[in-house]
Every structure is written in C-alpha cells, then in structure tokens.
Scaffold this active site. Structure first.
Site, PDB file in Angstrom:
ATOM      1  N   HIS A 258       0.816  -1.205   0.000  1.00  0.00           N
ATOM      2  CA  HIS A 258       0.000   0.000   0.000  1.00  0.00           C
ATOM      3  C   HIS A 258       0.856   1.265   0.000  1.00  0.00           C
ATOM      4  CE1 HIS A 258      -4.283   0.612  -0.115  1.00  0.00           C
ATOM      5  NE2 HIS A 258      -4.197   1.666   0.692  1.00  0.00           N
ATOM      6  N   TYR A 293      -3.912  13.123   0.558  1.00  0.00           N
ATOM      7  CA  TYR A 293      -2.611  13.197  -0.100  1.00  0.00           C
ATOM      8  C   TYR A 293      -2.146  14.632  -0.310  1.00  0.00           C
ATOM      9  CZ  TYR A 293      -3.316   8.254  -0.889  1.00  0.00           C
ATOM     10  OH  TYR A 293      -3.529   6.917  -0.702  1.00  0.00           O
TER      11      TYR A 293
END
Length: 327
Positions: A258, A293
C-alpha cells in the site's frame, strides 16, 4: 381472546434476523467487500450485546440505550477511531431498518462520533521508489530469474498504476492491454476502472510473460501473476515478496504494497495538482479520501504557492514587518 405478545427470545431472534438482512443488503446490493461486511457484523454484534444487557431489543432502543452501549464499549478500551466506526455501522443499520423494516426511528441519528485525527499514510520519496524498482534484487534472496521477473512486474504495476493489493492479485491476463498501456482492475464494491500503466511496467510485464507460460505449464489459469505451482498469487505472498525485495535492495526501510499506492498518489498529485484525476485513478468513491494526499508534501506545495502567487512573497525575517518611519 387477546393475541399473545412475542416472547423476549422471539424478539431477540427477530432482531438478529434483521441484522442478517442488513448484512445481506450491504453485501449484495451495495457490493461491499467481505472484509467490510465482517466488520459490520462485529460492530452490530456489540450493539445487540449491549442492548441485551439493558434488556431491550434493537427495535425498541432509544438514544439513551445507545449512549449506555457506547459507555460500555469505551470502558473496554475501544479507541476513538473504532468507536466512530461502530457508530457508523449502527447508524447504517438503523437507516436501513427504518426504510425497509418498519422501525419507528433511528436512535443513532443524533449521535456524533469522537473526532478522529486522520493519520497521514506512510509513503516513499520518488528517489526511494527509483532505488527500489531500478536496483537489481539479490538473486540469492529472490531465488531465480522467473521470480525476479514476476516480482519486478508486480512492483512496477503497484507504483505505476496505484492499484490496491487485492486489485493486483485479482488481475487476469486478459485484463492487461500492453499495446495501449492500460489495465482493467476490479476494486471495492466490484467496481471496475481502467488505469494507465507506464512504459517501464509494460516492459516488465513483457519480460514476465514468457516465464508465466513456463510456470503455467499448459494449465488454463487466468491470473496474470502466478505462484511456483502455477496458481494465482495470494495477497500475503505479495507482501512477503515485496519485503524481501526491499531488504535486498538496501532501501533502509520496511515497505508494504500500500506504500506504493500512496507513493503513486502523492507523486502524481504533487506533479499535476489535479485532485479529481487522482481520485479517478485511485478508484476513490469520495474525494475526501483522496484529499489526504494533499497534506503529504506541504513544503513542496508551499514552495509552489510562493513561486506562483503574486502576493505570496515571504516576509524576510531579517527585516522588521513594520519599520519605523524615518524622522
């Protein structure tokens, strides 16, 4: 003659049947993953257990009953994040029960879960990704050239397309179009999307395919990535292979699959600034999931802001903000 009222045991059995109907709903109609359904099952079991201690069924529960269940599970050491997830599961069940099962109200409607500070995902720098993927792993640790080719293709794909681990292992050979440089992946909720794959990934997959034919040994296995015996590679196997690969390239930090998805998202967003495009490529249903993000490289974003905005010049700390006027 007055009709007999249902016994407590019958009412509990009915509530359990209602829970099973809800779990079937989220599994079949909403197409949530088996892991998600299992989490809902555990959360709702905690609810029914807590209500049972209070001698009340889910259908008759009030906000005060829910509050007592919350107090009980918090005393058991449940974290704020877990409690928030429990409340979300309960709220979803009651919403379904009101609309589909005739429940009079949703006793969780007014409850606000604890504020949970969202942790930033672990990621890799562009240089670290280059080192990881361009270094030749030690043959002594990777065993042989076939596994070396397979592993390189897998890790290139994880970083190039930002796919989930489950999406990687679920890929079949016909899902990948090397000519057009794209792949069809099936994500959460059995939703499919097309993702682009870069030239490095295309070359790595082409290098793996001859080995795949040898390992497949005439079988009709459809999986793109195979284990030694010619079967579909498991998620756990990919995790272990990446850990071994990272150690062999002397990266100096542990790596899990991930992290490559996080790296894909943060590096792409950093370069393009296109949040919607990154959302589509990641397969996020909600853009708020993608927005995390934007916090991964604040210094870079601040630098871009300083350079681009006409009124964003930083104050020179060596000069006073409000100098005294000359006399």
């Amino acid at each position: 003659m007055r009709p007999e009222t249902p016994s407590e045991q019958e009412r509990e059995s009915t509530c359990q049947a209602h829970v099973e109907r809800y779990l079937s709903h989220i599994a079949v109609e909403r197409r949530l993953s088996p892991n998600t359904v299992s989490s809902y099952r555990r959360d709702l079991a905690s609810l029914l257990e807590g209500l049972g201690i209070q001698e009340v069924t889910a259908q008759d529960a009030t906000p005060e009953h829910i509050r007592q269940v919350v107090i009980r599970i918090r005393k058991q050491g449940l974290s704020a994040a877990s409690l928030a997830r429990h409340l979300s599961s309960w709220r979803g069940f009651y919403t379904f029960a009101v609309h589909r099962l005739g429940y009079p109200n949703n006793p969780c409607a007014g409850f606000k879960g604890p504020k949970v500070r969202r942790k930033l995902p672990q990621t890799l720098t562009p240089d670290a990704c280059t080192q990881l993927l361009d270094s030749r792993a030690s043959p002594a640790q990777i065993e042989d050239d076939s596994l070396l080719a397979r592993d390189r293709a897998m890790f290139e794909l994880l970083y190039s397309a930002g796919v989930r681990l489950s999406e990687l292992t679920g890929l079949n050979l016909h899902d990948v179009d090397l000519k057009d440089g794209q792949a069809r992946v099936t994500g959460k909720g059995s939703k499919s999307r097309i993702v682009p794959i870069g030239s490095c990934t295309v070359r790595a997959i082409k290098a793996w395919l001859p080995w795949r034919d040898i390992i497949r040994n005439g079988s009709d296995e459809k999986a793109l990535f195979l284990n030694r015996r010619g079967g579909r590679l498991t998620q756990r196997s990919v995790q272990l292979r990446l850990d071994t690969w990272a150690k062999s390239t002397n990266l100096g930090q542990p790596v899990h699959p991930h992290m490559l998805r996080h790296a894909f998202a943060s590096h792409l967003l950093q370069s393009s600034g296109d949040l919607r495009a990154v959302q589509e490529l990641l397969g996020h249903a909600n853009i708020s999931t993608t927005q995390i993000y934007t916090h991964l490289d604040w210094q870079h974003l601040a630098k871009v802001y300083d350079q681009a905005h006409p009124r964003a010049k930083r104050i020179n700390p060596s000069k006073p903000e409000n100098p005294e006027p000359e006399k």
